[in-house]
Scaffold this motif. Sequence first.
Motif, short mmCIF file in Angstrom:
data_model
loop_
_atom_site.label_atom_id
_atom_site.label_comp_id
_atom_site.label_asym_id
_atom_site.label_seq_id
_atom_site.Cartn_x
_atom_site.Cartn_y
_atom_site.Cartn_z
N PRO A 294 0.81 -1.22 0.00
CA PRO A 294 0.00 0.00 0.00
C PRO A 294 0.85 1.27 0.00
O PRO A 294 0.47 2.28 0.59
CB PRO A 294 -0.79 -0.14 1.31
N PHE A 296 2.91 4.73 -0.76
CA PHE A 296 2.62 6.02 -1.39
C PHE A 296 3.76 6.51 -2.27
O PHE A 296 3.62 7.51 -2.97
CB PHE A 296 2.33 7.07 -0.31
N THR A 317 -0.90 -0.04 -4.73
CA THR A 317 -1.28 1.29 -5.20
C THR A 317 -0.86 1.47 -6.65
O THR A 317 0.15 0.91 -7.09
CB THR A 317 -0.62 2.37 -4.32
N ASN A 338 -6.28 3.27 -6.63
CA ASN A 338 -5.93 4.60 -7.11
C ASN A 338 -5.65 5.55 -5.95
O ASN A 338 -6.31 5.50 -4.91
CB ASN A 338 -7.07 5.18 -7.96
N LEU A 339 -4.66 6.43 -6.15
CA LEU A 339 -4.31 7.41 -5.13
C LEU A 339 -4.77 8.80 -5.57
O LEU A 339 -4.69 9.14 -6.76
CB LEU A 339 -2.80 7.44 -4.91
N LEU A 356 -9.77 6.43 1.08
CA LEU A 356 -8.67 5.49 0.83
C LEU A 356 -8.84 4.20 1.63
O LEU A 356 -8.62 3.10 1.11
CB LEU A 356 -7.34 6.16 1.18
N LEU A 360 -9.21 0.41 -0.04
CA LEU A 360 -8.29 -0.69 0.25
C LEU A 360 -9.03 -1.86 0.89
O LEU A 360 -8.78 -3.03 0.55
CB LEU A 360 -7.16 -0.21 1.17
#
Length: 408
Positions: A294, A296, A317, A338-339, A356, A360
């Motif tokens: 997960p 970033f 991600t 998607n972020l 978010l 998830l």
Amino acid sequence: MPLKILHILSQRPDATGSGFFVQNMLRLSAAKGHENYLMCGVPAGDIPVLDCIDRDRCRFVLFDGPDLAFPIPGMSDVMPYPSSVFGELTEEQLLAYQQVFTETIQQAAKEFSPDIIHSHHLWLVTAITRRILPDIPMVTSCHSTDLRQFIECKHLRPQVYEDCRKIERILALSKDQSQMIQSLYQIDSHRIDIVGAGFNREIFNWGPKEALPIHLLYAGKLSFAKGVDWLLRACRQVAGLPVQLHLAGSGGGHEAEVCRALAEELAIPVTFHGKLSQPQLAALMRTAHIFILPSFYEGLPLVLFEALASGCRIITTKLPGSHELLKNVRHDLVQFVNLPPLQAVDRPAPEDWQSLEAQLAEAVRHMVDLALKTPAPTASEACELTTSHTWERVFSRVMTNYRQVLRA
């Protein structure tokens, strides 16, 4: 003709993706008859023993000891071992860091007389190397964390920009990373080659999965930038599923404490495995049904190759490097999350957290449902998906760049 290759890494060679990259370059180049020498940074009280190079072919900068009195500055701000943060180093510490690495690199070059230098990270130590050894051909591997430091540490950019632009060849992990290098360092695309990254297929290979419970696995640093706290919060929403969560990797300080506290609140079983060797991680992956990354911020995460080769489904991600790797893998094996635009380089804005966590959690529920029906892809499928991403293929591409530099 055999080459004498000086490998340079500013941090530990036995942890993180760049360290494993270096180890595999050492192992494969030695197998091809080349002579290696390694210069790296290590803690004074914990010098690693590597199976890919003899101790007398290494030279170390000793942190928390006689060379430098502070912990190793990590290319990530949170490392899986005690570390400093580049952006928080004092002017005195930076001067000492640069002086000690300058002296150690000069000693290594004098002792070894390399034909070529292979450094890692477009950052301070690579810039020092290019500045003090301008006549030795040089290639540098980018690992993305260096680009993050360039973005975040504006006060250090003048110390790296010009010298890094003088390197003959830059080795990128992905197309997106290559474009970032061009943009940040103003380096022409013809001097950048995408060599990718790989996994050790002798260690990471397929294993059968038991029917229940469904084992979820994360491997990496226990840090916020890796999204571990996000994963744990999302797992609050899957309490009724027959799952067990495994966290492999180490971390320290506030972020690791938060992750452990979140895990204690969960209704599903959670196991912290700590730092694992590559064979230990491979054994855990062979039992896992779903691997979750997960993060970033990533370059080209090697761990995704390793998980696929082990027969895991993937949740990750939709970062450029991860998507580039997995975009052709069929949808029942990989699910992207998607972020939103990030508030910082590696952290979402507070208003996006609820969405978010829901995304998830839904991805976990979906993949668990698939795993309950078909526990894993077949061994032949896993092999086919990963065959082009072995270290042997990566080293072949690296050697092509060595030859190009030496012919210039």
